[in-house]
Enzyme design. Sequence first.
Site, PDB file in Angstrom:
ATOM      1  N   SER A  61      65.715  22.732  16.908  1.00 58.45           N
ATOM      2  CA  SER A  61      65.893  23.875  17.819  1.00 58.45           C
ATOM      3  C   SER A  61      67.192  23.839  18.622  1.00 58.45           C
ATOM      4  CB  SER A  61      64.710  23.957  18.781  1.00 58.45           C
ATOM      5  OG  SER A  61      63.588  24.456  18.103  1.00 58.45           O
ATOM      6  N   LYS A  64      69.600  26.491  17.878  1.00 61.73           N
ATOM      7  CA  LYS A  64      69.438  27.855  18.409  1.00 61.73           C
ATOM      8  C   LYS A  64      70.554  28.196  19.398  1.00 61.73           C
ATOM      9  CE  LYS A  64      64.386  27.587  17.889  1.00 61.73           C
ATOM     10  NZ  LYS A  64      63.127  27.256  18.606  1.00 61.73           N
ATOM     11  N   TYR A 188      67.144  30.410   9.087  1.00 63.16           N
ATOM     12  CA  TYR A 188      66.635  29.654  10.228  1.00 63.16           C
ATOM     13  C   TYR A 188      66.327  28.188   9.867  1.00 63.16           C
ATOM     14  CZ  TYR A 188      63.408  28.112  13.824  1.00 63.16           C
ATOM     15  OH  TYR A 188      62.799  27.375  14.792  1.00 63.16           O
TER      16      TYR A 188
END
Length: 304
Positions: A61, A64, A188
Amino acid sequence: MQPLIEAVHEEFVPYLGEGKVADYIPELAKADPRNLGIAVATVDGRVYSTGDDAEPFTIQSISKVFALTLALGKVGDDLWRRVGREPSGTPFDSIIQLEHEHGIPRNPFINAGALVVSDILLSGYQPRETIGQILEFVRFIANDETIAIDPVVARSETEHGYRNRALANFMLGFGNIEHAVDLVLGVYFHQCAIAMDCRQLAKAGLFLATGGRVTHRDTGVVSTLRARRINALMLTCGQYDGSGDFAFRVGLPSKSGVSGGLLAIVPGIASVAVWSPALNKQGNSLVGTLVLERLAERAGWSIF
Ligand code: DON
C-alpha cells in the site's frame, strides 16, 4: 543519525516476532517476522541505514502514495470528484462505507480509493504501459533504475485478491470505475508488488520532505502545495483506522503497507523507511511503528 538508528534498531530487536505476518496473500505469508530494516534519507542527499536495510520487500500500500502523485499530475484536482479526502475509520479493505457513499471511496489510501486511482491512471493506456509509468516514476524519484516488480507476489495477489475484486466491481456498479475490473486490478496488484529495500524506499519518499523536489536533479516532481497536501493525506489517512493513534504517537505523515513497510516524512528534514513484516491489529507494522515512535522522539521530529 547513524548511531541513533543503530541504537533504536538494537532496542527493538527483542520485540521482533510480536504481531502477525499478513497471510491473506500466500506469498506474503512467507515473510520472516524477525526482519527489521531502517533507512533515513535526509534532504541534503545522504542516506543512513541499518539492520535488514538491503533486503527487498514489496511495498504494497505504500505504492498508493506514488500512484496518487502520478494521477494528480495527470488529472489534477479533478481526481477529487471520484475520491474523498477524509479518514475512513475502517480497515484498508473495507467495503462498508461504499454503499452509503455511492461508490466514492473516503480517501485514496484505502483499497477502494487506490483502485479508482489505478482506473484514472489507465485512461488512454494499456495496463502494461500504466504499470511501466508507475515503475518509471518510482525509479526516477528514488534515482534507482534497478527497482523492479516482484512477479510472484503480483501473481499471488491476482489469484487471491477476492476483496479487491469485490470493491472494484461494487464501484463499477456505481459508475466510479471506467475500465474493465481485471485491467484495473492488474495495474493495482503490480504497483503493490514493486519491490524495494529500505534505502530505496526512503529515497523514493524524499520528494515529500523537500516540498516536491528531487535532490539528485535540480527539478521538482510536484509543487510545494501538492507535496504538503499529499503529506496531509498521509497524516490523516495513511494508517487507515490507526491514523489517529499514529499521529498521536509519532506525529509524522506516513504510509503503511501490509508487507510491513512504513514510509514516514519529516518535512524539510528527511524521509524514513522502516520494514518489519509482523503487523499490529490495524494491519500496520508492529515493530516498525514502535521504531518510528522512538526515532521521532529521540530526533525531536514532529510536524506539531
Ligand atoms: O490490496 C491489498 O490487499 C494489498 N496489495 C495491499 C494492502 C496493503 O498494503 C494495506 N496496508 N496496510
